[in-house]
Design an enzyme around this catalytic site. Structure first.
Site, PDB file in Angstrom:
ATOM      1  N   GLY B  25       0.794  -1.220   0.000  1.00 37.62           N
ATOM      2  CA  GLY B  25       0.000   0.000   0.000  1.00 37.62           C
ATOM      3  C   GLY B  25       0.825   1.268   0.000  1.00 37.62           C
ATOM      4  CB  SER B  26       4.430   1.990   0.154  1.00 38.55           C
ATOM      5  OG  SER B  26       4.877   1.022  -0.790  1.00 38.55           O
ATOM      6  CE1 TYR B  35      -3.424   0.633   2.830  1.00 40.30           C
ATOM      7  CE2 TYR B  35      -4.040  -1.534   2.028  1.00 40.30           C
ATOM      8  CZ  TYR B  35      -3.521  -0.274   1.792  1.00 40.30           C
ATOM      9  OH  TYR B  35      -3.103   0.064   0.533  1.00 40.30           O
ATOM     10  CE  LYS B 219      -4.140   2.086  -9.181  1.00 44.14           C
ATOM     11  NZ  LYS B 219      -5.482   2.508  -8.740  1.00 44.14           N
ATOM     12  CE  LYS B 221      -0.999   2.929  -5.433  1.00 43.24           C
ATOM     13  NZ  LYS B 221      -2.229   3.726  -5.283  1.00 43.24           N
ATOM     14  CG  ASP B 249      -2.811   6.027  -7.978  1.00 39.22           C
ATOM     15  OD1 ASP B 249      -2.873   7.263  -7.781  1.00 39.22           O
ATOM     16  OD2 ASP B 249      -3.421   5.201  -7.271  1.00 39.22           O
ATOM     17  CD  GLU B 275      -6.178   5.646  -9.403  1.00 36.24           C
ATOM     18  OE1 GLU B 275      -6.058   4.783 -10.298  1.00 36.24           O
ATOM     19  OE2 GLU B 275      -6.430   5.362  -8.218  1.00 36.24           O
ATOM     20  CD  GLU B 301      -7.735   6.677  -4.147  1.00 38.14           C
ATOM     21  OE1 GLU B 301      -7.109   6.254  -5.128  1.00 38.14           O
ATOM     22  OE2 GLU B 301      -7.473   6.340  -2.977  1.00 38.14           O
ATOM     23  CG  ASP B 324     -13.496   4.817  -1.620  1.00 39.71           C
ATOM     24  OD1 ASP B 324     -12.347   4.363  -1.690  1.00 39.71           O
ATOM     25  OD2 ASP B 324     -14.217   4.694  -0.601  1.00 39.71           O
ATOM     26  CG  HIS B 351     -10.034   3.572  -4.652  1.00 40.16           C
ATOM     27  ND1 HIS B 351     -10.399   3.595  -3.317  1.00 40.16           N
ATOM     28  CD2 HIS B 351      -8.697   3.398  -4.667  1.00 40.16           C
ATOM     29  CE1 HIS B 351      -9.315   3.459  -2.571  1.00 40.16           C
ATOM     30  NE2 HIS B 351      -8.276   3.337  -3.356  1.00 40.16           N
ATOM     31  CB  ALA B 352     -11.302  -1.811  -4.804  1.00 40.34           C
ATOM     32  N   GLY B 353      -9.259  -1.866  -2.823  1.00 43.10           N
ATOM     33  CA  GLY B 353      -8.049  -2.144  -2.052  1.00 43.10           C
ATOM     34  C   GLY B 353      -8.323  -1.900  -0.588  1.00 43.10           C
ATOM     35  CD  GLU B 382      -7.108   0.095  -7.112  1.00 45.87           C
ATOM     36  OE1 GLU B 382      -7.910   0.997  -6.794  1.00 45.87           O
ATOM     37  OE2 GLU B 382      -5.867   0.224  -7.029  1.00 45.87           O
TER      38      GLU B 382
END
Lengths: 446, 446
Positions: B25-26, B35, B219, B221, B249, B275, B301, B324, B351-353, B382
């Site tokens: 998630g970084s 999270y 995707k 980052k 993103d 994004e 999001e 989101d 958006h998800a995660g 996502e």
């Protein structure tokens, strides 16, 4: 060896006033507010504390208080933020910390909580410097002021270099304007006649009193019923005459087409501005309202952050920028907004009222006059005559003008007895009313 | 006599996962997220409870939990919201209540808290109806769906009549699309290869695995260092080949001019969309980024509410709308956004995660396909392969597609053992780490 001055505590109070009982503050969106503050005291080892607060209208004030508490680890145990550098660093920490930013970003409860702590730090630093905040700011160099601003997301509208040029252009006149401000005070307008819950007689009486008291502008709440608004506008115009400005305020009540229709109907009574015609997030909507009817458009008290103000100016959506001292992340954010408004040549007329908002925002308007825009032409600070008695350094408004505060600090300190009496839910003021639930005195219905 | 079904409790949990330890998630703005969920259980007297949550990345989750708690008086003691009418009324109450609205309006902590409770009510109602939320929505009439939407501030872009026409146009194809959705699943893309904290080897390996697993889009980052981004983009393009889409993103990292420069530099590697190039509040900024470089622009999001989405569409600022499930006030707000996107002909790619966002948002995308836009052309949900094991009805993604959930409800229920283990700060997962302060495991620095 230097004496250390360290933040020892961030004390938080949930303070509420039963204003709904008198319909003070009633408008088309907020029928029964209990004016409240989530109030922060920044205690340090080296001297008197700093004070800051968020303004709310009752229920949910406990959430604001919890949000301020969540910021304690960012300040407690750290050096007291007393310099321009430290005040800039504190603002950046509280608005850029990644997990806290996720809860906005830069909007709503967490952003207002950051504002309370940032403003408490300004109260602390100005108090230590022995100056009122407006003068503390007005004695900083243009470079120091620019370093206080977070330019992230602003550079397509305002660069640090442009900000520096604006501040430098105003520098030569600072001393003369400071003297004039001290001599004359800053122009004010009054909202006291216009609350929606007041009857026609009270409206007329208070409007006449406002003119007699020297105000050149009053404000009426509108937006609930067009027939009522036409009648109230006619009565107010008759009471104040053609020379006194009458602003109207819809408190976000309308959709865009409705705002255009309503203000077209009110236009014959020459309202000076229409405030918050629609959602505070609706930049394009404000631009459409401005284009669609003849009355000036004002907004900003609920604009969430610097980026929203930037766009209101870029889009030509507003004639008047209304800053609020406690909605954005404190003095630093408002400095950014003052600079943006100066860049676009739009006057700033601060929102005030509530609890202590007049006390805070007068400092920002006066600093704007002395060191940023350099003008008070078509600029007025809102004045509402409620709840000032709870502050140790209350505003003084005479003949329609705010007197420049002379006491050190941000005029943000509430009297200890007021904090105690109005503590929610267990202070004597609330215990004396019917036993409230944890969330307010009013019933809530789903 | 009817059996009464009344809300008896709004139970709130502060649940956090130590994801920062693996740099899952970084990204360029969020280097070390833990999270977390502020998790709500809506208990009633008549049957199993409903579940909803806000997603956060660690510190401040206790403020979200307090905000959800503050909504208890609006639901507890009231009839369980089981019908379309009741779900519309609950949404309006939580977003229009004047004191709570003051804390946004419709943004930040209070708005997300409203979303958690609204979504818990949808989980409750769909569970009682024996249907997954996507199907529960897709069996409502166009008139029932329109009545769920808050059109305040939207009518200059979308009227109730226009919304009704959109839904009616999609009605004849509902059955065929439902069958196709059940047979084929909904297209997904994966973000798992692209976290900024992963080294090049892990990036390449995960990108190759994604293609082998059947994903047509991945995707990455970007935004911290242009040289790194160019190298990572080149490696990823080599790993997946020319036919697989690579979205990038920036997680709000850039100012507008920087976004244009950076994406112009990355354009030769044919990124599919950029994004969150800049502030989620910057409607005009997104429009400028879209106009200034060749890559499609996606955001949403962190867009605070319906009014921001409305303007992104009015301004032509986005090629892709990213809803989101837990940032706005729940299903009702997202229904408004889906209808706005359909009106403007812009595809929605959710958006998800995070924690449980895949579980929730799949229902909204599937409902959009069946009953609103009627299309999954250029639409993907996502997918991130973290933390699904904590849910009782986790998403199932096979060959690059989300399988349509069949279990009743919103797939929002976390396993009781997971709630207990990850309770912050005193659950066993956190006790086993170094003794945390009340605000998180990481040091905070001012």
């Amino acid at each position: 060896m230097a004496v250390t001055d360290t933040v020892t505590e961030l004390e938080v109070h949930d303070v509420r006033f039963p204003t709904s009982e008198q319909l003070d503050g009633s408008d088309a969106m907020n029928p029964d507010p209990d004016y409240s503050a989530a109030y922060a005291v920044l205690r340090t080892s080296g001297g008197p504390p700093g004070h800051g607060f968020c303004f709310t209208i009752g229920r949910g004030n406990e959430v604001m208080a919890e949000a301020i508490r969540s910021l304690a680890p960012y300040v407690v145990g750290h050096p007291a933020p007393l310099t321009a550098d430290a005040l800039g660093a504190l603002h950046r920490t509280l608005t850029h910390d990644s997990p806290l930013r996720w809860l906005g970003p830069e909007k709503g409860v967490m952003h207002m909580a950051a504002g309370a702590v940032v403003n408490a730090a300004w109260d602390l630093a100005a108090t230590r410097a022995g100056l009122p905040v407006w003068e503390f700011l007005a004695t900083m160099t243009p470079a120091e002021l620019v370093a206080l601003v977070d330019f992230r997301y602003l550079t397509d509208a305002l660069t640090p270099g442009e900000a520096l040029a604006i501040l430098r252009a105003a520098e030569p006149g600072r001393a003369a304007r400071t003297a004039r401000l001290r001599a004359e005070g800053y122009p004010a307008y009054t909202t006291s006649p216009g609350w929606l819950g007041y009857d026609d007689g009270k409206l007329v009486r208070l409007a006449e009193e406002a003119v007699a008291d020297g105000f050149g502008q009053i404000k009426l709440k509108v937006g609930a019923d067009l027939g009522d608004d036409l009648r109230r506008m006619r009565l107010a115009r008759a009471a104040v005459g053609p020379a006194v400005r009458i602003a109207v305020d819809a408190n976000q009540r309308w959709d865009v087409p409705e705002a255009v229709r309503w203000m077209t109907a009110l236009a014959p009574y020459a309202p000076y501005w229409i405030e918050e015609p629609t959602s505070p997030d609706d930049i394009l909507g404000h631009a459409a309202v401005r284009a669609g009817q003849p009355v000036k458009v004002a907004t900003g008290e609920h604009a969430a952050n610097r980026v929203v103000f930037k766009q209101l100016l870029q889009a030509g959506a507003v004639d008047i920028v209304q800053i609020d001292a406690a909605r954005v992340a404190g003095v630093n954010d408002n400095l950014a907004i003052l600079l943006l408004a100066a860049k676009y040549g739009v006057p700033v007329c601060p929102h005030a009222g509530g609890v202590g908002l007049c006390e805070l925002v007068q400092h920002l308007a006066m600093f704007d006059y002395v060191a940023v825009s350099g003008s008070w032409e078509d600029r007025v600070i809102e004045y509402v005559d409620h709840l000032h008695e709870h502050f140790t350094d209350p505003v003084v408004v005479e003949r329609g003008r705010y007197r420049a505060p002379a006491a050190p600090g941000f005029s943000a300190r509430m009297k200890p007895a007021s904090l105690t009496a109005h503590r929610f839910p267990d202070g004597p003021v609330w215990r004396a009313r019917r036993a409230p639930g944890p969330h307010g005195t009013q019933e809530v219905t789903a």
